[in-house]
Design a protein around this motif. Structure first.
Motif, PDB file in Angstrom:
ATOM      1  N   LEU A 282      18.231   0.693   3.271  1.00 37.42           N
ATOM      2  CA  LEU A 282      18.386   0.506   1.834  1.00 37.42           C
ATOM      3  C   LEU A 282      17.102   0.862   1.090  1.00 37.42           C
ATOM      4  CD1 LEU A 282      20.439  -2.810   1.496  1.00 37.42           C
ATOM      5  CD2 LEU A 282      21.177  -0.493   0.921  1.00 37.42           C
ATOM      6  N   ALA A 283      15.965   0.432   1.642  1.00 35.93           N
ATOM      7  CA  ALA A 283      14.683   0.730   1.000  1.00 35.93           C
ATOM      8  C   ALA A 283      14.415   2.232   0.991  1.00 35.93           C
ATOM      9  CB  ALA A 283      13.562  -0.014   1.719  1.00 35.93           C
ATOM     10  N   LEU A 284      14.733   2.909   2.094  1.00 31.89           N
ATOM     11  CA  LEU A 284      14.490   4.356   2.177  1.00 31.89           C
ATOM     12  C   LEU A 284      15.375   5.133   1.203  1.00 31.89           C
ATOM     13  CD1 LEU A 284      14.177   4.798   6.053  1.00 31.89           C
ATOM     14  CD2 LEU A 284      12.336   4.859   4.364  1.00 31.89           C
ATOM     15  N   VAL A 285      16.608   4.667   1.024  1.00 30.91           N
ATOM     16  CA  VAL A 285      17.549   5.375   0.144  1.00 30.91           C
ATOM     17  C   VAL A 285      17.296   5.056  -1.331  1.00 30.91           C
ATOM     18  CG1 VAL A 285      19.982   5.585  -0.508  1.00 30.91           C
ATOM     19  CG2 VAL A 285      19.336   5.554   1.910  1.00 30.91           C
ATOM     20  N   LEU A 286      17.122   3.772  -1.639  1.00 33.93           N
ATOM     21  CA  LEU A 286      17.027   3.340  -3.040  1.00 33.93           C
ATOM     22  C   LEU A 286      15.600   3.336  -3.574  1.00 33.93           C
ATOM     23  CD1 LEU A 286      19.611   0.402  -2.973  1.00 33.93           C
ATOM     24  CD2 LEU A 286      19.968   2.788  -3.659  1.00 33.93           C
ATOM     25  N   ASP A 287      14.602   3.385  -2.683  1.00 39.09           N
ATOM     26  CA  ASP A 287      13.206   3.418  -3.124  1.00 39.09           C
ATOM     27  C   ASP A 287      12.466   4.467  -2.299  1.00 39.09           C
ATOM     28  OD1 ASP A 287      10.878   2.823  -4.415  1.00 39.09           O
ATOM     29  OD2 ASP A 287      10.542   0.891  -3.434  1.00 39.09           O
ATOM     30  N   PRO A 288      12.853   5.769  -2.472  1.00 34.02           N
ATOM     31  CA  PRO A 288      12.315   6.824  -1.592  1.00 34.02           C
ATOM     32  C   PRO A 288      10.831   7.106  -1.788  1.00 34.02           C
ATOM     33  CG  PRO A 288      13.597   7.782  -3.376  1.00 34.02           C
ATOM     34  CD  PRO A 288      13.787   6.299  -3.477  1.00 34.02           C
ATOM     35  N   ASN A 289      10.284   6.786  -2.956  1.00 38.48           N
ATOM     36  CA  ASN A 289       8.857   7.015  -3.219  1.00 38.48           C
ATOM     37  C   ASN A 289       8.199   5.694  -3.621  1.00 38.48           C
ATOM     38  OD1 ASN A 289       8.859   9.994  -2.938  1.00 38.48           O
ATOM     39  ND2 ASN A 289      10.206   9.889  -4.742  1.00 38.48           N
ATOM     40  N   PRO A 290       8.069   4.787  -2.674  1.00 45.30           N
ATOM     41  CA  PRO A 290       7.578   3.450  -3.001  1.00 45.30           C
ATOM     42  C   PRO A 290       6.097   3.424  -3.328  1.00 45.30           C
ATOM     43  CG  PRO A 290       7.768   3.678  -0.635  1.00 45.30           C
ATOM     44  CD  PRO A 290       8.333   4.938  -1.235  1.00 45.30           C
ATOM     45  N   THR A 291       5.731   2.454  -4.150  1.00 45.51           N
ATOM     46  CA  THR A 291       4.323   2.189  -4.426  1.00 45.51           C
ATOM     47  C   THR A 291       3.844   1.140  -3.438  1.00 45.51           C
ATOM     48  OG1 THR A 291       4.583   2.665  -6.784  1.00 45.51           O
ATOM     49  CG2 THR A 291       2.666   1.354  -6.130  1.00 45.51           C
ATOM     50  N   ILE A 292       2.976   1.562  -2.525  1.00 44.85           N
ATOM     51  CA  ILE A 292       2.469   0.656  -1.491  1.00 44.85           C
ATOM     52  C   ILE A 292       0.951   0.739  -1.471  1.00 44.85           C
ATOM     53  CG2 ILE A 292       2.458   0.067   0.964  1.00 44.85           C
ATOM     54  CD1 ILE A 292       5.167   1.409   1.224  1.00 44.85           C
ATOM     55  N   THR A 293       0.303  -0.402  -1.544  1.00 46.36           N
ATOM     56  CA  THR A 293      -1.157  -0.470  -1.483  1.00 46.36           C
ATOM     57  C   THR A 293      -1.558  -1.367  -0.317  1.00 46.36           C
ATOM     58  OG1 THR A 293      -1.356  -2.434  -2.891  1.00 46.36           O
ATOM     59  CG2 THR A 293      -1.210  -0.284  -4.006  1.00 46.36           C
ATOM     60  N   PRO A 294      -2.811  -1.268   0.148  1.00 46.41           N
ATOM     61  CA  PRO A 294      -3.256  -2.168   1.218  1.00 46.41           C
ATOM     62  C   PRO A 294      -3.060  -3.640   0.851  1.00 46.41           C
ATOM     63  CG  PRO A 294      -4.834  -0.395   0.926  1.00 46.41           C
ATOM     64  CD  PRO A 294      -3.846  -0.264  -0.191  1.00 46.41           C
ATOM     65  N   LEU A 295      -3.295  -3.992  -0.427  1.00 44.91           N
ATOM     66  CA  LEU A 295      -3.127  -5.378  -0.841  1.00 44.91           C
ATOM     67  C   LEU A 295      -1.660  -5.799  -0.803  1.00 44.91           C
ATOM     68  CD1 LEU A 295      -4.299  -8.002  -1.886  1.00 44.91           C
ATOM     69  CD2 LEU A 295      -4.169  -7.065  -4.221  1.00 44.91           C
ATOM     70  N   SER A 296      -0.752  -4.919  -1.208  1.00 44.91           N
ATOM     71  CA  SER A 296       0.666  -5.284  -1.178  1.00 44.91           C
ATOM     72  C   SER A 296       1.157  -5.444   0.252  1.00 44.91           C
ATOM     73  CB  SER A 296       1.511  -4.236  -1.918  1.00 44.91           C
ATOM     74  OG  SER A 296       1.577  -3.018  -1.218  1.00 44.91           O
ATOM     75  N   ILE A 297       0.682  -4.596   1.164  1.00 46.87           N
ATOM     76  CA  ILE A 297       1.059  -4.742   2.578  1.00 46.87           C
ATOM     77  C   ILE A 297       0.566  -6.079   3.116  1.00 46.87           C
ATOM     78  CG2 ILE A 297       0.680  -3.847   4.909  1.00 46.87           C
ATOM     79  CD1 ILE A 297       0.548  -1.041   3.698  1.00 46.87           C
ATOM     80  N   LEU A 298      -0.689  -6.421   2.787  1.00 46.22           N
ATOM     81  CA  LEU A 298      -1.242  -7.694   3.241  1.00 46.22           C
ATOM     82  C   LEU A 298      -0.470  -8.865   2.640  1.00 46.22           C
ATOM     83  CD1 LEU A 298      -3.453  -9.326   4.682  1.00 46.22           C
ATOM     84  CD2 LEU A 298      -4.847  -9.106   2.610  1.00 46.22           C
ATOM     85  N   ALA A 299      -0.172  -8.782   1.334  1.00 41.24           N
ATOM     86  CA  ALA A 299       0.510  -9.878   0.653  1.00 41.24           C
ATOM     87  C   ALA A 299       1.914 -10.100   1.217  1.00 41.24           C
ATOM     88  CB  ALA A 299       0.588  -9.595  -0.846  1.00 41.24           C
ATOM     89  N   PHE A 300       2.679  -9.010   1.353  1.00 40.34           N
ATOM     90  CA  PHE A 300       4.035  -9.149   1.892  1.00 40.34           C
ATOM     91  C   PHE A 300       4.008  -9.520   3.370  1.00 40.34           C
ATOM     92  CE2 PHE A 300       5.313  -6.406  -1.785  1.00 40.34           C
ATOM     93  CZ  PHE A 300       6.181  -7.324  -2.350  1.00 40.34           C
ATOM     94  N   GLY A 301       2.983  -9.057   4.083  1.00 34.85           N
ATOM     95  CA  GLY A 301       2.853  -9.434   5.488  1.00 34.85           C
ATOM     96  C   GLY A 301       2.637 -10.929   5.644  1.00 34.85           C
ATOM     97  N   VAL A 302       1.741 -11.484   4.833  1.00 33.20           N
ATOM     98  CA  VAL A 302       1.495 -12.932   4.883  1.00 33.20           C
ATOM     99  C   VAL A 302       2.742 -13.696   4.437  1.00 33.20           C
ATOM    100  CG1 VAL A 302       0.110 -14.830   3.974  1.00 33.20           C
ATOM    101  CG2 VAL A 302      -0.986 -12.663   4.544  1.00 33.20           C
ATOM    102  N   ALA A 303       3.419 -13.191   3.400  1.00 35.95           N
ATOM    103  CA  ALA A 303       4.665 -13.821   2.951  1.00 35.95           C
ATOM    104  C   ALA A 303       5.690 -13.842   4.076  1.00 35.95           C
ATOM    105  CB  ALA A 303       5.219 -13.079   1.734  1.00 35.95           C
ATOM    106  N   GLY A 304       5.757 -12.759   4.838  1.00 29.66           N
ATOM    107  CA  GLY A 304       6.678 -12.712   5.968  1.00 29.66           C
ATOM    108  C   GLY A 304       6.319 -13.704   7.060  1.00 29.66           C
ATOM    109  N   LEU A 305       5.023 -13.866   7.310  1.00 29.79           N
ATOM    110  CA  LEU A 305       4.587 -14.792   8.356  1.00 29.79           C
ATOM    111  C   LEU A 305       4.885 -16.241   7.980  1.00 29.79           C
ATOM    112  CD1 LEU A 305       1.163 -13.199   9.401  1.00 29.79           C
ATOM    113  CD2 LEU A 305       3.337 -13.100  10.630  1.00 29.79           C
ATOM    114  N   VAL A 306       4.560 -16.627   6.735  1.00 28.12           N
ATOM    115  CA  VAL A 306       4.714 -18.033   6.357  1.00 28.12           C
ATOM    116  C   VAL A 306       6.164 -18.401   6.054  1.00 28.12           C
ATOM    117  CG1 VAL A 306       2.364 -18.198   5.472  1.00 28.12           C
ATOM    118  CG2 VAL A 306       4.211 -17.595   3.901  1.00 28.12           C
ATOM    119  N   GLY A 307       6.921 -17.463   5.462  1.00 30.03           N
ATOM    120  CA  GLY A 307       8.287 -17.791   5.072  1.00 30.03           C
ATOM    121  C   GLY A 307       9.327 -17.286   6.039  1.00 30.03           C
TER     122      GLY A 307
END
Length: 296
Positions: A51-76
């Protein structure tokens, strides 16, 4: 028209959330909570990445967003769910879901401590209601166990409460990722991939990684159902937030404990014990969550 669609999506999110909890209850009757969690996260990844590849083919991803979502994934996605699923297995869906619904309480506390936000009068009343409701659910659960002549499951009752604490932390980190401009689907995919990878490594380190042949048919079917319900909840919830106010979406979503209790009373009488006191305590928690949300 837009508000009507938002309300419909919020109602759908509440039902999907309840469906996840009930499916986990059935999946963990004989299976291990950690094994079911692996199945749920695998379903998340299989659905969200395409779904992400189809609906968001050119995503905005930064090192901080990867870290933030990664931590969110670990805790939640990982730790929060692990405690919640274990709690469902030990004390049942009709008790674990209302206690877990105290998440707005913990999110508010973290917002005060970490973000310097102020607690309003309605939020304070909501917090008192939620604390009282959690105590009532816990006491009702222990009373039921005493009546049955079994051990009081205080540890089991604490598991969904611990899960709610971690679920309360997750949005704080996820919001950092969204502020970086990363889209919802991409953010969900990142946090799910990180959570699944970390959890598989943890289970392998503990020599507890499940083998595909070790799953029973019941465990796989209900685990997959829980994964689909959880994925549908995430999509409906975030879609609702895009077109409707938080003050509309979250209170509707908070009704999921009442749905769980209602369905349990009607269809899961052999595995769930639902009493009027439990229903009343869950209602108090839901009312408290609504006040905390609206008062913010």
């Amino acid at each position: 028209m837009v508000s009507g669609i938002g309300i419909a999506l919020a109602i759908s999110a509440a039902w999907f959330l309840a469906g996840q909890t009930l499916s986990i209850r059935l999946a963990t009757r004989k299976g291990l909570a950690n094994d079911v969690l692996v199945v749920v996260m695998l379903v998340n990844v299989v659905v969200l990445i395409p779904l992400a590849l189809v609906l968001d083919p050119n995503p905005t991803i930064t090192p901080l967003s990867i870290l933030a979502f990664g931590v969110a994934g670990l805790v939640g996605t990982m730790v929060g769910r692990a405690f919640f699923y274990a709690g469902i297995k030990r004390v049942g869906a009709s008790r674990a879901e209302p206690i877990k619904a105290s998440m707005p309480l913990h999110a508010t506390i973290f917002a005060v401590i970490l973000l310097g936000e102020q607690v309003t009068g309605p939020q304070l009343v909501g917090i008192v209601l939620m604390v009282g409701g959690i105590a009532a659910v816990s006491w009702e659960g222990s009373s039921a166990e005493r009546a049955a002549g079994t051990e009081i499951p205080w540890f089991g009752l604490s598991l969904p409460l611990i899960a709610a604490v971690f679920f309360g932390l997750e949005p704080i980190f996820a919001n950092v990722g969204f502020d970086e401009g990363t889209g919802v689907l991409t953010g969900l995919a990142i946090k799910t991939i990180v959570a699944l990878s970390a959890f598989v490594l943890y289970l392998r380190w503990r020599s507890q990684l499940p083998h595909p042949k070790g799953f029973s048919r019941e465990e796989l079917v209900w685990g997959a159902a829980a994964g689909l319900a959880n994925t549908a909840f995430l999509l409906a919830y975030y879609a609702a937030l895009e077109i409707a106010r938080v003050g509309v979406v979250v209170p509707i979503m908070q009704t999921s404990p009442l749905i769980v209790i209602g369905v349990s009373a009607l269809f899961l009488r052999q595995v769930e014990t639902v009493t009027p006191r439990l229903l009343g305590a869950a209602g108090v928690i839901v009312a408290g969550g609504v006040l905390v949300t609206l008062g913010g």
